[in-house]
Design a protein around this motif. Sequence first.
Motif, PDB file in Angstrom:
ATOM      1  N   ILE A  78     -17.135  53.590  45.717  1.00  0.00           N
ATOM      2  CA  ILE A  78     -16.287  52.499  46.214  1.00  0.00           C
ATOM      3  C   ILE A  78     -17.031  51.356  46.901  1.00  0.00           C
ATOM      4  N   TRP A  79     -18.327  51.489  47.095  1.00  0.00           N
ATOM      5  CA  TRP A  79     -19.074  50.352  47.671  1.00  0.00           C
ATOM      6  C   TRP A  79     -20.250  50.019  46.769  1.00  0.00           C
ATOM      7  N   LYS A  80     -20.428  48.719  46.515  1.00  0.00           N
ATOM      8  CA  LYS A  80     -21.493  48.305  45.597  1.00  0.00           C
ATOM      9  C   LYS A  80     -22.468  47.397  46.352  1.00  0.00           C
ATOM     10  N   GLN A  81     -23.725  47.526  46.028  1.00  0.00           N
ATOM     11  CA  GLN A  81     -24.725  46.685  46.681  1.00  0.00           C
ATOM     12  C   GLN A  81     -25.918  46.497  45.756  1.00  0.00           C
ATOM     13  N   LEU A  82     -26.314  45.271  45.610  1.00  0.00           N
ATOM     14  CA  LEU A  82     -27.442  44.931  44.742  1.00  0.00           C
ATOM     15  C   LEU A  82     -28.675  45.762  45.118  1.00  0.00           C
ATOM     16  N   GLY A  83     -29.389  46.215  44.129  1.00  0.00           N
ATOM     17  CA  GLY A  83     -30.634  46.940  44.399  1.00  0.00           C
ATOM     18  C   GLY A  83     -30.422  48.419  44.675  1.00  0.00           C
TER      19      GLY A  83
ATOM     20  N   GLN B 154     -28.974  42.176  37.013  1.00  0.00           N
ATOM     21  CA  GLN B 154     -29.741  42.782  38.122  1.00  0.00           C
ATOM     22  C   GLN B 154     -29.155  44.143  38.504  1.00  0.00           C
ATOM     23  N   LEU B 155     -27.843  44.201  38.571  1.00  0.00           N
ATOM     24  CA  LEU B 155     -27.198  45.467  38.939  1.00  0.00           C
ATOM     25  C   LEU B 155     -27.452  46.550  37.886  1.00  0.00           C
ATOM     26  N   ASP B 156     -27.429  46.143  36.636  1.00  0.00           N
ATOM     27  CA  ASP B 156     -27.656  47.105  35.546  1.00  0.00           C
ATOM     28  C   ASP B 156     -29.010  47.813  35.661  1.00  0.00           C
ATOM     29  N   GLN B 157     -29.951  47.154  36.340  1.00  0.00           N
ATOM     30  CA  GLN B 157     -31.281  47.756  36.516  1.00  0.00           C
ATOM     31  C   GLN B 157     -31.207  49.044  37.320  1.00  0.00           C
ATOM     32  N   THR B 158     -30.269  49.100  38.264  1.00  0.00           N
ATOM     33  CA  THR B 158     -30.273  50.232  39.201  1.00  0.00           C
ATOM     34  C   THR B 158     -29.025  51.116  39.113  1.00  0.00           C
ATOM     35  N   MET B 159     -27.992  50.648  38.398  1.00  0.00           N
ATOM     36  CA  MET B 159     -26.752  51.443  38.344  1.00  0.00           C
ATOM     37  C   MET B 159     -26.788  52.408  37.169  1.00  0.00           C
ATOM     38  N   PRO B 160     -26.682  53.713  37.445  1.00  0.00           N
ATOM     39  CA  PRO B 160     -26.645  54.653  36.320  1.00  0.00           C
ATOM     40  C   PRO B 160     -25.370  54.467  35.489  1.00  0.00           C
ATOM     41  N   GLU B 161     -25.461  54.733  34.212  1.00  0.00           N
ATOM     42  CA  GLU B 161     -24.268  54.597  33.358  1.00  0.00           C
ATOM     43  C   GLU B 161     -23.447  55.890  33.430  1.00  0.00           C
ATOM     44  N   ILE B 162     -22.155  55.739  33.526  1.00  0.00           N
ATOM     45  CA  ILE B 162     -21.308  56.934  33.650  1.00  0.00           C
ATOM     46  C   ILE B 162     -20.880  57.451  32.278  1.00  0.00           C
ATOM     47  N   PHE B 163     -20.455  56.551  31.422  1.00  0.00           N
ATOM     48  CA  PHE B 163     -20.073  56.963  30.066  1.00  0.00           C
ATOM     49  C   PHE B 163     -20.943  56.185  29.064  1.00  0.00           C
TER      50      PHE B 163
ATOM     51  N   CYS C  19     -25.416  51.986  43.690  1.00  0.00           N
ATOM     52  CA  CYS C  19     -23.993  51.721  43.953  1.00  0.00           C
ATOM     53  C   CYS C  19     -23.195  53.025  44.021  1.00  0.00           C
ATOM     54  N   GLN C  20     -23.845  54.063  44.494  1.00  0.00           N
ATOM     55  CA  GLN C  20     -23.161  55.334  44.706  1.00  0.00           C
ATOM     56  C   GLN C  20     -23.555  55.867  46.072  1.00  0.00           C
ATOM     57  N   ASN C  21     -22.638  56.538  46.747  1.00  0.00           N
ATOM     58  CA  ASN C  21     -22.902  57.229  48.027  1.00  0.00           C
ATOM     59  C   ASN C  21     -23.421  56.303  49.121  1.00  0.00           C
ATOM     60  N   LEU C  22     -23.072  55.040  49.100  1.00  0.00           N
ATOM     61  CA  LEU C  22     -23.596  54.114  50.111  1.00  0.00           C
ATOM     62  C   LEU C  22     -22.899  54.357  51.457  1.00  0.00           C
ATOM     63  N   PRO C  23     -23.576  54.060  52.564  1.00  0.00           N
ATOM     64  CA  PRO C  23     -22.994  54.330  53.893  1.00  0.00           C
ATOM     65  C   PRO C  23     -21.604  53.706  54.057  1.00  0.00           C
ATOM     66  N   GLN C  24     -21.393  52.525  53.475  1.00  0.00           N
ATOM     67  CA  GLN C  24     -20.079  51.865  53.626  1.00  0.00           C
ATOM     68  C   GLN C  24     -18.974  52.668  52.942  1.00  0.00           C
ATOM     69  N   ALA C  25     -19.312  53.381  51.885  1.00  0.00           N
ATOM     70  CA  ALA C  25     -18.301  54.224  51.220  1.00  0.00           C
ATOM     71  C   ALA C  25     -17.834  55.297  52.205  1.00  0.00           C
ATOM     72  N   HIS C  26     -18.798  55.853  52.947  1.00  0.00           N
ATOM     73  CA  HIS C  26     -18.442  56.868  53.951  1.00  0.00           C
ATOM     74  C   HIS C  26     -17.602  56.251  55.067  1.00  0.00           C
ATOM     75  N   THR C  27     -17.982  55.041  55.494  1.00  0.00           N
ATOM     76  CA  THR C  27     -17.213  54.395  56.568  1.00  0.00           C
ATOM     77  C   THR C  27     -15.766  54.196  56.124  1.00  0.00           C
ATOM     78  N   LEU C  28     -15.582  53.742  54.890  1.00  0.00           N
ATOM     79  CA  LEU C  28     -14.215  53.512  54.390  1.00  0.00           C
ATOM     80  C   LEU C  28     -13.422  54.826  54.350  1.00  0.00           C
ATOM     81  N   LEU C  29     -14.080  55.898  53.946  1.00  0.00           N
ATOM     82  CA  LEU C  29     -13.379  57.192  53.898  1.00  0.00           C
ATOM     83  C   LEU C  29     -12.991  57.650  55.304  1.00  0.00           C
ATOM     84  N   ARG C  30     -13.904  57.438  56.242  1.00  0.00           N
ATOM     85  CA  ARG C  30     -13.612  57.819  57.635  1.00  0.00           C
ATOM     86  C   ARG C  30     -12.432  57.017  58.166  1.00  0.00           C
TER      87      ARG C  30
END
Length: 651
Positions: free
Chosen positions: A288-293, A216-225, A296-307
Amino acid sequence: MNLTALHAFGAELLQANKIDSGKKDKAFAERFTQHLDTIESLFNEIYAGHPKRNESFDATLASIIHNYKERPATFLNKDIAKEKKGNWFLSNEITGMSLYVDRFAGSLKGLADKLDYFDELGVNFLHLMPVFESPAGESDGGYAVSNFRKVDERFGNNDDLNALIKKMNTQNMYLMLDIVLNHTSHHHEWAQKAKSGDPYYQDFFYFYDNRDIPNQLDQTMPEIFPESSPGSFTYIQECNKWVMTVFHNYQWDLNYSNPAVFVAMLDTVLHYANLGVDILRIDAPAFIWKQLGTTCQNLPQAHTLLRLIKQCVQVASPGMAILGEAIVAPDEIIKYFGTDNYTAKECDVAYNATQMALQWDAIATGDTRVMLSAQHPIMQKPFGCTWISYTRCHDDIGLGYDDYMIERAGFNPYQHRTFLKNYFAGWHEGSISAGALFSVNPKTNDARISGSLASLCGLEKAVEWKSEIEVENALRKIILMQAQTMFMGGIPMLFYGDDLAYTNDYSYLQDPGKSYDNRWMHRPVMNWERNEKRKDVDSFEHRIFNDTKKLIATRNALPVLSDTKNVTWMTPHNIHVAGFIRSNKANQLYCLFNYKNTASFVTWFAFKEHGERPSVLHDHWTGQDFKVGNDNEYFVLPPYSFAILESVESK
Ligand code: GLC
């Protein structure tokens, strides 16, 4: 907890830890109390419902206090000095260089012996590519860390690192190190324990019993390499499970929904601060934050963790600034400086990856329209934050700006990107560039670009073709690119080798640990005998070294180039010329860059539209003075040249 209860809890904690709130540790105690509320609320945003919320929150505060107590006196004093300066990293007098310790100088000791070289060039800030333990052959240039606290034997040991930092400090140099926050090597102790079936450590990563969720995650996660590591999951035979590996299959993604991961990594962040890091480069924070659908990039929780990390650093080691290495779409990059109530309260520094790519666009097309149509997100950078301004780094060049920006400049995005890729790969007819495509994704047609500054600008082929004209053009292009990087705003970060016109290094093809990754073509091994050529006036090395040195000196001498959010783009009277003004109360500096292989003409009217009506302009680069003409007359920029002009009267 309500505020009164929280403050009482904080005060008790300080007392229990023998913090001298009245005297010696007064400033720390004040920061602790001031930030406690925000730290708690950010922590709760992520972990409120977690069964281990309370013990993890206590561990977070304990880590802040412990690391403050461990902070060496030198850095406590440096914190105070930096605070007095204000946002010290906005200064026009900082220029960096990013380098691999082993490829640049053999070892950390070797690097300590090379500090005079940086002084000669004018570089006073070093980004050491990852130095902590990372398995040879599965290292991703050090970004697959197996021990966050132990210097890799390839470079020396922890004492060598400390000795280098001490020497850099006595020479007033700044330091940047990486924290690889998103993943560890599969050889890291946590990964080893997880592999052997320990559920506590399996929860440090994203483990799955079968392919259901990975599919399911593979459907929406872009491949990096996509070429060397397709997909985002790897099967682990030892425990018969799948683990998330967004980057290479040997880099396991850390699970930040587990607060124990956050606590452990925060402690490492604060430990690095105590080594004497001035700017901490947080590697790949967008992931740093992953979520189904989602991607898995730039999600609000990633910003919260950085803050949250920023707040904790602000309390324990306020002199250390945070750089978020978010190489993402222009509208997303800017969010890493913080938004809404957290504007300018997340990362202090980010890479200006958009501008970097736009300059490569302009050098290939000879046209600056895309650069201009993509400025609006870049210009939103909040006051008090800054960019890493760069032409090349150890990574590939992604043409990360949006299609609508290309369209607005009058081009078809698909054709435009295809042209750029073909141009830099050297496939386009007549292209002088000698790069290569990196991470080609046949499913999406995406590709990025590898190659050194000199090779991408044409020096490698020009020498091969024995074309004096093309050699001259290549050398001009190199300095033009570096000049815009230096004067645009932000901390210029040179990449080692570019200061000496190093072309691609193809030796990586012989090393099986590197040959699958063509980014190694632009990560050269320094040849110090060759580097002596910088003293030979007839050599390329001399020309590029001296011009780079002169760029740094020119920037150092002009305080108006401090990053006080003072860039205003000039009206584009000529599509081949990028022009902007840097201004403060006293000065106005007109910076113009001609991306065309012929002379470009700019109406003198362009200099009269922005408050001043100068009559004589002095060029800080060539030293020439120009009498400002009538509106139907022109300022002429030679092929691939630039000018840094200031009204002589206003001086
Ligand atoms: C960052 C690094 C890059 C590395 C990746 C994974 O983007 O700059 O070199 O491959 O993170 O750690």
